[in-house]
Design a protein around this motif. Structure first.
Motif, PDB file in Angstrom:
ATOM      1  N   THR A 194      -0.977 -16.002  15.408  1.00  0.00           N
ATOM      2  CA  THR A 194      -1.475 -14.868  14.624  1.00  0.00           C
ATOM      3  C   THR A 194      -0.275 -13.966  14.355  1.00  0.00           C
ATOM      4  OG1 THR A 194      -2.059 -13.690  16.657  1.00  0.00           O
ATOM      5  CG2 THR A 194      -3.804 -14.943  15.564  1.00  0.00           C
ATOM      6  N   PRO A 195       0.503 -14.266  13.343  1.00  0.00           N
ATOM      7  CA  PRO A 195       1.759 -13.538  13.106  1.00  0.00           C
ATOM      8  C   PRO A 195       1.521 -12.085  12.716  1.00  0.00           C
ATOM      9  CG  PRO A 195       1.264 -14.992  11.263  1.00  0.00           C
ATOM     10  CD  PRO A 195       0.260 -15.303  12.321  1.00  0.00           C
ATOM     11  N   ILE A 196       2.524 -11.262  12.965  1.00  0.00           N
ATOM     12  CA  ILE A 196       2.495  -9.860  12.558  1.00  0.00           C
ATOM     13  C   ILE A 196       3.054  -9.760  11.147  1.00  0.00           C
ATOM     14  CG2 ILE A 196       3.353  -7.552  13.083  1.00  0.00           C
ATOM     15  CD1 ILE A 196       3.563  -8.358  15.988  1.00  0.00           C
ATOM     16  N   ILE A 197       2.363  -9.022  10.293  1.00  0.00           N
ATOM     17  CA  ILE A 197       2.766  -8.897   8.891  1.00  0.00           C
ATOM     18  C   ILE A 197       4.126  -8.210   8.805  1.00  0.00           C
ATOM     19  CG2 ILE A 197       2.180  -7.801   6.687  1.00  0.00           C
ATOM     20  CD1 ILE A 197      -0.751  -8.120   7.431  1.00  0.00           C
ATOM     21  N   ASN A 198       4.955  -8.704   7.912  1.00  0.00           N
ATOM     22  CA  ASN A 198       6.279  -8.145   7.688  1.00  0.00           C
ATOM     23  C   ASN A 198       6.149  -6.893   6.819  1.00  0.00           C
ATOM     24  OD1 ASN A 198       9.052  -7.888   7.658  1.00  0.00           O
ATOM     25  ND2 ASN A 198       9.348  -9.362   6.010  1.00  0.00           N
ATOM     26  N   HIS A 199       6.051  -5.745   7.457  1.00  0.00           N
ATOM     27  CA  HIS A 199       5.870  -4.473   6.752  1.00  0.00           C
ATOM     28  C   HIS A 199       6.971  -4.283   5.692  1.00  0.00           C
ATOM     29  CE1 HIS A 199       6.071  -0.096   6.129  1.00  0.00           C
ATOM     30  NE2 HIS A 199       4.809  -0.074   6.509  1.00  0.00           N
ATOM     31  N   PRO A 200       6.643  -3.815   4.469  1.00  0.00           N
ATOM     32  CA  PRO A 200       5.371  -3.296   3.963  1.00  0.00           C
ATOM     33  C   PRO A 200       4.564  -4.322   3.166  1.00  0.00           C
ATOM     34  CG  PRO A 200       7.101  -2.675   2.461  1.00  0.00           C
ATOM     35  CD  PRO A 200       7.754  -3.509   3.530  1.00  0.00           C
ATOM     36  N   GLU A 201       4.729  -5.604   3.443  1.00  0.00           N
ATOM     37  CA  GLU A 201       3.992  -6.625   2.711  1.00  0.00           C
ATOM     38  C   GLU A 201       2.511  -6.589   3.097  1.00  0.00           C
ATOM     39  OE1 GLU A 201       5.991 -10.293   3.524  1.00  0.00           O
ATOM     40  OE2 GLU A 201       7.952  -9.499   2.939  1.00  0.00           O
ATOM     41  N   ALA A 202       1.711  -7.411   2.399  1.00  0.00           N
ATOM     42  CA  ALA A 202       0.269  -7.399   2.622  1.00  0.00           C
ATOM     43  C   ALA A 202      -0.239  -8.645   3.329  1.00  0.00           C
ATOM     44  CB  ALA A 202      -0.473  -7.233   1.291  1.00  0.00           C
ATOM     45  N   ALA A 203       0.594  -9.685   3.448  1.00  0.00           N
ATOM     46  CA  ALA A 203       0.088 -10.912   4.058  1.00  0.00           C
ATOM     47  C   ALA A 203       1.237 -11.806   4.503  1.00  0.00           C
ATOM     48  CB  ALA A 203      -0.813 -11.672   3.076  1.00  0.00           C
ATOM     49  N   MET A 204       0.891 -12.737   5.394  1.00  0.00           N
ATOM     50  CA  MET A 204       1.844 -13.755   5.849  1.00  0.00           C
ATOM     51  C   MET A 204       1.069 -15.049   6.113  1.00  0.00           C
ATOM     52  SD  MET A 204       4.265 -13.897   9.267  1.00  0.00           S
ATOM     53  CE  MET A 204       5.334 -12.565   8.750  1.00  0.00           C
ATOM     54  N   LEU A 205       1.606 -16.149   5.622  1.00  0.00           N
ATOM     55  CA  LEU A 205       1.019 -17.462   5.871  1.00  0.00           C
ATOM     56  C   LEU A 205       1.778 -18.140   6.994  1.00  0.00           C
ATOM     57  CD1 LEU A 205      -1.014 -19.690   4.954  1.00  0.00           C
ATOM     58  CD2 LEU A 205       0.870 -20.641   3.604  1.00  0.00           C
ATOM     59  N   GLY A 206       1.053 -18.556   8.027  1.00  0.00           N
ATOM     60  CA  GLY A 206       1.653 -19.280   9.135  1.00  0.00           C
ATOM     61  C   GLY A 206       1.311 -20.752   9.067  1.00  0.00           C
ATOM     62  N   VAL A 207       2.285 -21.597   9.382  1.00  0.00           N
ATOM     63  CA  VAL A 207       2.117 -23.053   9.316  1.00  0.00           C
ATOM     64  C   VAL A 207       2.490 -23.646  10.666  1.00  0.00           C
ATOM     65  CG1 VAL A 207       2.759 -25.176   8.133  1.00  0.00           C
ATOM     66  CG2 VAL A 207       2.711 -23.007   6.863  1.00  0.00           C
ATOM     67  N   GLY A 208       1.565 -24.372  11.268  1.00  0.00           N
ATOM     68  CA  GLY A 208       1.828 -25.033  12.538  1.00  0.00           C
ATOM     69  C   GLY A 208       2.467 -26.403  12.333  1.00  0.00           C
ATOM     70  N   ARG A 209       2.629 -27.114  13.415  1.00  0.00           N
ATOM     71  CA  ARG A 209       3.247 -28.444  13.338  1.00  0.00           C
ATOM     72  C   ARG A 209       2.285 -29.430  12.671  1.00  0.00           C
ATOM     73  NH1 ARG A 209       2.740 -31.160  19.349  1.00  0.00           N
ATOM     74  NH2 ARG A 209       0.578 -30.499  19.758  1.00  0.00           N
ATOM     75  N   VAL A 251       0.843  -1.191   0.000  1.00  0.00           N
ATOM     76  CA  VAL A 251       0.000   0.000   0.000  1.00  0.00           C
ATOM     77  C   VAL A 251       0.880   1.243   0.000  1.00  0.00           C
ATOM     78  CG1 VAL A 251      -1.712   1.335   1.283  1.00  0.00           C
ATOM     79  CG2 VAL A 251      -1.893  -1.159   1.177  1.00  0.00           C
ATOM     80  N   ASP A 252       0.652   2.134  -0.966  1.00  0.00           N
ATOM     81  CA  ASP A 252       1.323   3.427  -1.032  1.00  0.00           C
ATOM     82  C   ASP A 252       0.429   4.442  -0.318  1.00  0.00           C
ATOM     83  OD1 ASP A 252       2.483   5.857  -1.638  1.00  0.00           O
ATOM     84  OD2 ASP A 252       2.963   5.314  -3.708  1.00  0.00           O
ATOM     85  N   LEU A 253       0.802   4.772   0.913  1.00  0.00           N
ATOM     86  CA  LEU A 253      -0.041   5.655   1.720  1.00  0.00           C
ATOM     87  C   LEU A 253      -0.119   7.061   1.144  1.00  0.00           C
ATOM     88  CD1 LEU A 253       0.925   4.634   5.375  1.00  0.00           C
ATOM     89  CD2 LEU A 253      -1.185   4.125   4.154  1.00  0.00           C
ATOM     90  N   GLU A 254       1.003   7.565   0.632  1.00  0.00           N
ATOM     91  CA  GLU A 254       1.010   8.931   0.111  1.00  0.00           C
ATOM     92  C   GLU A 254       0.104   9.066  -1.108  1.00  0.00           C
ATOM     93  OE1 GLU A 254       4.962  10.250  -0.558  1.00  0.00           O
ATOM     94  OE2 GLU A 254       5.559  10.126   1.550  1.00  0.00           O
ATOM     95  N   ALA A 255       0.168   8.094  -1.995  1.00  0.00           N
ATOM     96  CA  ALA A 255      -0.662   8.140  -3.200  1.00  0.00           C
ATOM     97  C   ALA A 255      -2.036   7.537  -2.972  1.00  0.00           C
ATOM     98  CB  ALA A 255       0.043   7.412  -4.349  1.00  0.00           C
TER      99      ALA A 255
END
Length: 493
Positions: free
Chosen positions: A423-438, A342-346
């Motif tokens: 519930t992982p925290i998104i790696n800024h500035p990405e839009a999503a993260m997939l978490g995988v359990g055991r 996401v480009d916040l300025e634009a």
């Protein structure tokens, strides 16, 4: 006559302004060659060895192991031979090719002797992690033995950098301020501190950031807290403060105050960078999480079949993480909304054409996220090989800034820690993260009957600005379908 040149900490690129000295590779009095690594530093991105562009005798080092230096601060001084030679050969230092991860910083030299017309052999600008580049025309080769004979070994030459205070205080201690870092000066100005009233804890009384921060805390607490040694209280008539509490066990890892169980651990280096990024992610990204349980029995069977192939067709073993990464790239091709930023300025959503897949890797230095570039064009075997290479480099602390930046989507396999969900925290500035359990055996209804199956929990944390729950749910459901029926991937291979 030898000339003493000052080598400053070069620009490390990627917006980095400082580095921590991890280990000196040379001692005062050692003879160094051009492009020889002289110090190992840790930045917020990676650990790198810094090469010296001069050849000669080391006459001084600046900073102890564990201390931080800003970009542009003196790193060491080297005594080199000077004077042009009619038979001097023209040389060029080879600049290693790379993906542009390290920043190019000028290795500035201030002459301690000799005229400005003398030519000194240097390999040019430092490219951190890749040696030096930019050949310098017509310079004579340094003969270390001659320089060593001309300069007595292990005689430190420590130049003092005077910094005059802009507004002299009547009761201030006269003389130059023992401070090198512009960050320290800026911090002092912001809190109206007179640096000439501080006694530095660094080498030769050098004022460090910790000294200024300690003074700021002491002023904020008033008379109830001891002031740093050598700091004069601004108000007149105030009762003398007690002596400063001695600090024991001070190191780059933290410090413990005597008589107290509290331990202070500096947020710097990799840990500091992670803290800044996670805090920014929480401030800026309105994230949401959805999750689903999936039967991974068929995926595990498919992996076992891949790795059981013998003969000429056999390749390297394929990991579960590599298969999940390949599933992610297939899902992102169907749901490109999640491979965006996401480009916040634009006020625009920017969908990215390539998938640079990051994966979380736990190391002794903390959590890092190496990036597999161009993952959308790789098969499971290629992704697995790159993950293995990056993981090994991460554990050895050899990752370059380019290998730790530029990700567009992150895969987080926290199942290796023995947990099912997160519930992982998104790696800024990405839009999503997939978490995988055991992946563990659990009772599961399979084909209408209760059976023991290999079950995994998948969770997707996404930026609600780039998509709604329907898109996020469709993405996660496609991931789960591929886990339960790997043959679904054949449509995209």
């Amino acid at each position: 006559m030898p000339q003493v040149l000052e080598f400053k900490l070069p620009d490390l690129g990627e917006g980095l302004t400082e580095a921590e000295i991890v280990r000196w590779l040379v001692e005062v009095g050692d003879v160094v060659a051009i492009d020889q690594p002289v110090v190992e530093v840790e930045t917020a991105k990676a650990m790198v060895e810094v090469p010296c562009p001069y050849g000669g005798v080391v006459t001084a080092r600046f900073g102890d192991e564990g201390s931080e230096l800003p970009v542009g601060a003196p790193l060491l001084t080297v005594a080199v031979s000077v004077g042009a030679d009619a038979g001097a050969s023209e040389e060029g230092a080879g600049a290693a090719s790379g993906s542009g991860s390290g920043g190019a910083g000028a290795a500035s030299g201030s002459a301690g002797a000799g005229s400005g017309s003398d030519e000194v052999e240097s390999s040019g600008n430092v490219l951190v992690g890749y040696g030096t580049g930019a050949p310098v025309a017509r310079r004579r080769r340094v003969r270390p033995t001659a320089v060593a004979a001309a300069v007595p070994a292990r005689v430190p030459v420590v130049p003092v950098v005077p910094v005059a205070a802009p507004d002299p205080v009547p009761d201030a201690v006269p003389g130059p301020v023992a401070v090198v870092s512009p960050l320290v000066r800026k911090l002092a100005r912001q809190h109206d501190l007179d640096l000439r009233k501080l006694s530095g804890s660094g080498r030769d009384g050098l004022i460090l950031r910790a000294d200024v921060e300690s003074a700021i805390r002491a002023l904020a607490e008033g008379t109830s807290a001891p002031l740093p040694a050598g700091f004069a209280a601004p108000a007149a008539g105030v009762a003398p403060e007690p002596e400063a509490v001695p600090v024991s066990g001070a190191s780059s890892a933290g410090r413990t105050v005597e008589g107290s169980a509290a331990q202070r651990i500096p947020l710097r280096g990799v840990r500091g960078a992670v803290a800044d990024k996670l805090s920014r992610s929480r401030r800026e990204i309105p994230d949401a999480t959805c999750w689903v349980d999936a039967d991974a029995t068929e995926l595990m069977a498919a992996r076992a079949a891949m790795n059981s192939v013998a003969g000429p067709a056999a390749g390297p073993k394929v990991s579960v993480l590599a298969l999940l990464a390949r599933i992610c790239t297939a899902a992102l091709a169907r749901f490109p909304e999640l491979n965006s930023t996401v480009d916040l300025e634009a006020r625009e959503i920017v969908r990215l054409p390539e998938v640079h897949l990051g994966f979380a890797a736990q190391t002794e230095r903390g959590l890092v996220v190496p990036v597999v570039r161009g993952a959308q064009a790789r098969n499971a075997e290629s992704i697995g090989a790159e993950i293995a290479r990056l993981t090994e480099a991460a554990r050895a602390g050899r990752l370059t800034p380019a290998e730790l930046t530029g990700g567009t989507f992150t895969l987080n396999n926290y199942g290796v820690f023995g947990v099912d969900g997160s519930t992982p925290i998104i790696n800024h500035p990405e839009a999503a993260m997939l978490g995988v359990g055991r992946i563990v055996p659990k009772p599961w209804v399979h084909q209408g009957e209760l059976a023991v199956r290999q079950v995994v929990q998948l969770s997707l944390t996404f930026d609600h600005r780039v998509c709604d729950g329907g898109t996020a749910g469709g993405f996660l459901r496609y991931i789960a379908d591929c886990v339960e029926q790997p043959a679904v991937l054949l449509r995209t291979l």
